[in-house]
Design a protein around this motif. Structure first.
Motif, PDB file in Angstrom:
ATOM      1  N   UNK A 188       0.800  -1.207   0.000  1.00 30.63           N
ATOM      2  CA  UNK A 188       0.000   0.000   0.000  1.00 30.63           C
ATOM      3  C   UNK A 188       0.834   1.258   0.000  1.00 30.63           C
ATOM      4  N   UNK A 189       0.200   2.293  -0.484  1.00 33.48           N
ATOM      5  CA  UNK A 189       0.755   3.626  -0.455  1.00 33.48           C
ATOM      6  C   UNK A 189       0.605   4.105   0.983  1.00 33.48           C
ATOM      7  N   UNK A 190       1.689   4.121   1.732  1.00 31.42           N
ATOM      8  CA  UNK A 190       1.588   4.431   3.156  1.00 31.42           C
ATOM      9  C   UNK A 190       1.196   5.874   3.438  1.00 31.42           C
ATOM     10  N   UNK A 191       1.243   6.739   2.425  1.00 28.81           N
ATOM     11  CA  UNK A 191       0.835   8.123   2.673  1.00 28.81           C
ATOM     12  C   UNK A 191      -0.659   8.211   2.990  1.00 28.81           C
ATOM     13  N   UNK A 192      -1.424   7.192   2.643  1.00 30.15           N
ATOM     14  CA  UNK A 192      -2.855   7.239   2.990  1.00 30.15           C
ATOM     15  C   UNK A 192      -3.045   7.218   4.508  1.00 30.15           C
ATOM     16  N   UNK A 193      -2.072   6.680   5.229  1.00 27.30           N
ATOM     17  CA  UNK A 193      -2.189   6.638   6.691  1.00 27.30           C
ATOM     18  C   UNK A 193      -2.258   8.051   7.254  1.00 27.30           C
ATOM     19  N   UNK A 194      -1.720   8.982   6.502  1.00 29.43           N
ATOM     20  CA  UNK A 194      -1.765  10.378   6.930  1.00 29.43           C
ATOM     21  C   UNK A 194      -2.924  11.126   6.287  1.00 29.43           C
ATOM     22  N   UNK A 195      -3.375  10.653   5.138  1.00 25.91           N
ATOM     23  CA  UNK A 195      -4.379  11.385   4.363  1.00 25.91           C
ATOM     24  C   UNK A 195      -5.810  11.059   4.759  1.00 25.91           C
ATOM     25  N   UNK A 196      -6.003   9.970   5.496  1.00 27.01           N
ATOM     26  CA  UNK A 196      -7.356   9.524   5.839  1.00 27.01           C
ATOM     27  C   UNK A 196      -7.500   9.389   7.352  1.00 27.01           C
ATOM     28  N   UNK A 197      -8.617   9.837   7.899  1.00 24.92           N
ATOM     29  CA  UNK A 197      -8.828   9.708   9.352  1.00 24.92           C
ATOM     30  C   UNK A 197      -9.190   8.279   9.746  1.00 24.92           C
ATOM     31  N   UNK A 198      -8.199   7.405   9.778  1.00 18.25           N
ATOM     32  CA  UNK A 198      -8.445   6.000  10.095  1.00 18.25           C
ATOM     33  C   UNK A 198      -8.470   5.771  11.604  1.00 18.25           C
ATOM     34  N   UNK A 199      -9.443   5.027  12.068  1.00 14.54           N
ATOM     35  CA  UNK A 199      -9.561   4.736  13.496  1.00 14.54           C
ATOM     36  C   UNK A 199      -8.950   3.392  13.861  1.00 14.54           C
ATOM     37  N   UNK A 200      -9.013   2.470  12.925  1.00 15.64           N
ATOM     38  CA  UNK A 200      -8.600   1.094  13.218  1.00 15.64           C
ATOM     39  C   UNK A 200      -7.661   0.554  12.153  1.00 15.64           C
ATOM     40  N   UNK A 201      -6.596  -0.101  12.603  1.00 14.57           N
ATOM     41  CA  UNK A 201      -5.720  -0.836  11.688  1.00 14.57           C
ATOM     42  C   UNK A 201      -6.004  -2.317  11.897  1.00 14.57           C
ATOM     43  N   UNK A 202      -6.428  -2.975  10.814  1.00 16.47           N
ATOM     44  CA  UNK A 202      -6.744  -4.394  10.912  1.00 16.47           C
ATOM     45  C   UNK A 202      -5.677  -5.179  10.163  1.00 16.47           C
ATOM     46  N   UNK A 203      -4.845  -5.858  10.909  1.00 15.16           N
ATOM     47  CA  UNK A 203      -3.704  -6.570  10.322  1.00 15.16           C
ATOM     48  C   UNK A 203      -4.146  -7.894   9.710  1.00 15.16           C
ATOM     49  N   UNK A 204      -3.692  -8.125   8.491  1.00 16.55           N
ATOM     50  CA  UNK A 204      -4.103  -9.308   7.741  1.00 16.55           C
ATOM     51  C   UNK A 204      -3.571 -10.598   8.363  1.00 16.55           C
ATOM     52  N   UNK A 205      -4.371 -11.628   8.222  1.00 12.40           N
ATOM     53  CA  UNK A 205      -4.030 -12.951   8.747  1.00 12.40           C
ATOM     54  C   UNK A 205      -2.707 -13.475   8.193  1.00 12.40           C
ATOM     55  N   UNK A 206      -2.398 -13.123   6.952  1.00  9.22           N
ATOM     56  CA  UNK A 206      -1.169 -13.635   6.329  1.00  9.22           C
ATOM     57  C   UNK A 206       0.077 -13.210   7.102  1.00  9.22           C
ATOM     58  N   UNK A 207       0.013 -12.033   7.726  1.00  9.42           N
ATOM     59  CA  UNK A 207       1.161 -11.562   8.501  1.00  9.42           C
ATOM     60  C   UNK A 207       1.342 -12.357   9.775  1.00  9.42           C
ATOM     61  N   UNK A 208       0.202 -12.688  10.379  1.00 11.79           N
ATOM     62  CA  UNK A 208       0.240 -13.494  11.598  1.00 11.79           C
ATOM     63  C   UNK A 208       0.814 -14.876  11.279  1.00 11.79           C
ATOM     64  N   UNK A 209       0.398 -15.445  10.158  1.00 20.65           N
ATOM     65  CA  UNK A 209       0.899 -16.754   9.749  1.00 20.65           C
ATOM     66  C   UNK A 209       2.399 -16.692   9.459  1.00 20.65           C
ATOM     67  N   UNK A 210       2.816 -15.613   8.813  1.00 22.64           N
ATOM     68  CA  UNK A 210       4.230 -15.462   8.457  1.00 22.64           C
ATOM     69  C   UNK A 210       5.103 -15.316   9.704  1.00 22.64           C
ATOM     70  N   UNK A 211       4.506 -14.783  10.785  1.00 18.48           N
ATOM     71  CA  UNK A 211       5.272 -14.550  12.014  1.00 18.48           C
ATOM     72  C   UNK A 211       5.450 -15.828  12.834  1.00 18.48           C
ATOM     73  N   UNK A 212       4.771 -16.882  12.421  1.00 20.65           N
ATOM     74  CA  UNK A 212       4.836 -18.146  13.145  1.00 20.65           C
ATOM     75  C   UNK A 212       6.256 -18.714  13.157  1.00 20.65           C
ATOM     76  N   UNK A 213       6.927 -18.544  14.289  1.00 19.79           N
ATOM     77  CA  UNK A 213       8.275 -19.073  14.437  1.00 19.79           C
ATOM     78  C   UNK A 213       9.347 -18.332  13.659  1.00 19.79           C
ATOM     79  N   UNK A 214       9.000 -17.256  12.982  1.00 17.94           N
ATOM     80  CA  UNK A 214       9.983 -16.518  12.186  1.00 17.94           C
ATOM     81  C   UNK A 214      10.304 -15.177  12.846  1.00 17.94           C
ATOM     82  N   UNK A 215      11.468 -15.108  13.443  1.00 19.25           N
ATOM     83  CA  UNK A 215      11.874 -13.924  14.221  1.00 19.25           C
ATOM     84  C   UNK A 215      11.757 -12.608  13.449  1.00 19.25           C
ATOM     85  N   UNK A 216      12.223 -12.629  12.199  1.00 15.00           N
ATOM     86  CA  UNK A 216      12.206 -11.379  11.434  1.00 15.00           C
ATOM     87  C   UNK A 216      10.785 -10.897  11.159  1.00 15.00           C
TER      88      UNK A 216
END
Ligand code: C2E
Ligand code: CA
Ligand code: CA
Ligand code: CA
Length: 279
Positions: A188-216
């Motif tokens: 994503x274009x991270x500048x939208x984080x500043x351009x839009x009044x967002x209340x909630x960040x919903x992190x995708x499941x794929x990131x949680x899966x990728x973090x499984x046992x992977x330190x980085x």
């Protein structure tokens, strides 16, 4: 020997054709299904990771078709996105949710904020804001959150971007909470984080899966949660299935969670009794 074993290309074509037929079937049935109320609003609970209480829900569509049986969103949403019907379905879902929340408030039943998915197609629709204003006036935007997927922020032209940003500011002004859905799943274009009044960040499941046992990837996940907080957002992670995942997210300071660990999406009546016990 089956035909497809002798000729894989033939099999491929037959399968493709079946899929195409199913898809055009869907399209021919969509309008009738809407008027016969075959689309159902299901609810999946969201939990506070610290208190382990239900603090919200996401409304997810299910289609109980007279002709096709019980269908999951993955089977029909892509088609509705490409033929434009999704905007009608989203309005149906949103109206139902707002009506239900208002009714529960009036009768004194327990309420949690409910989020509803909004297709990116709305952003470019002429009457969207007027319709949302009417809904807000009639039902109130309190306890209603709109989930916009990260890909809703890929704009084809600067004009489209400007218009979408305007729409989102107006929605926020009306009192709807805004959530960026599937965050971290695309580029994503991270500048939208500043351009839009967002209340909630919903992190995708794929990131949680990728973090499984992977330190980085765990470091990425933890910094993402920090990023959300630094920008004043509530952070929720989707797809939590195990206590280990819950514990990891809690240790990174993630606020809320959604996933099978807490509950699968369920019909309205079932969620209503669920809420009585888990709020
Ligand atoms: P989404 O918005 O990312 O919704 C979360 C999906 O993940 C849901 O799938 C949910 O059932 C599933 N899920 C939740 N917890 C877990 C878990 O712990 N593990 C796993 N493996 N999956 C989990 P569902 O209900 O099949 O919906 C799929 C997608 O369809 C949604 O993804 C959303 O993008 C779209 N969708 C659903 N309802 C609507 C709607 O009313 N309007 C629009 N525009 N899109 C919708
Ligand atoms: Ca969603
Ligand atoms: Ca997702
Ligand atoms: Ca999501």
């Amino acid at each position: 020997l089956a035909l497809h074993e002798a000729n894989p290309i033939c099999f491929y074509n037959a399968e493709m054709q079946q899929k195409a037929e199913f898809q055009s079937r869907i399209e021919s049935l969509q309008q009738g299904a809407l008027s016969r109320k075959e689309f159902e609003v299901w609810y999946q609970p969201k939990y506070d990771l610290a208190t382990r209480k239900c603090i919200g829900a996401e409304a997810l569509v299910r289609w109980r078709s007279r002709e096709l049986g019980f269908l999951m969103p993955g089977q029909f949403i892509p088609r509705f996105e490409s033929n434009g019907f999704i905007t009608q379905l989203d309005f149906y879902m949103l109206t139902h949710v707002m009506e239900t929340v208002k009714e529960r408030r009036t009768t004194g039943l327990p309420i949690v904020p409910v989020s509803v998915n909004q297709s990116r197609l709305h952003m470019q629709e002429k009457n969207y804001l007027a319709y949302m204003q009417r809904l807000k006036t009639y039902y109130g935007a309190e306890d209603i959150e709109l989930e916009l997927t990260e890909t809703a922020f890929d704009f084809d032209t600067p004009e489209m971007r400007e218009h979408a940003l305007h729409v989102m500011h107006e929605l926020h002004e009306m009192g709807f909470r805004l959530s960026i859905d599937d965050f971290g799943s695309g580029y994503s274009d991270l500048t939208i984080l500043n351009a839009i009044p967002l209340d909630v960040m919903k992190i995708d499941r794929s990131l949680l899966l990728a973090a499984n046992g992977a330190k980085r990837m765990q470091a990425v996940l933890a910094r993402m949660i920090d990023l959300g907080h630094a920008l004043g957002m509530t952070v929720i992670c989707e797809g939590i299935e195990t206590r280990e995942q819950e514990e990891m997210l809690r240790s990174y300071g993630c606020d809320h969670g959604q996933g099978y660990l807490y509950g699968k999406p369920m019909p309205e009546a079932e969620f209503s009794s669920f809420l009585e016990q888990h709020i």
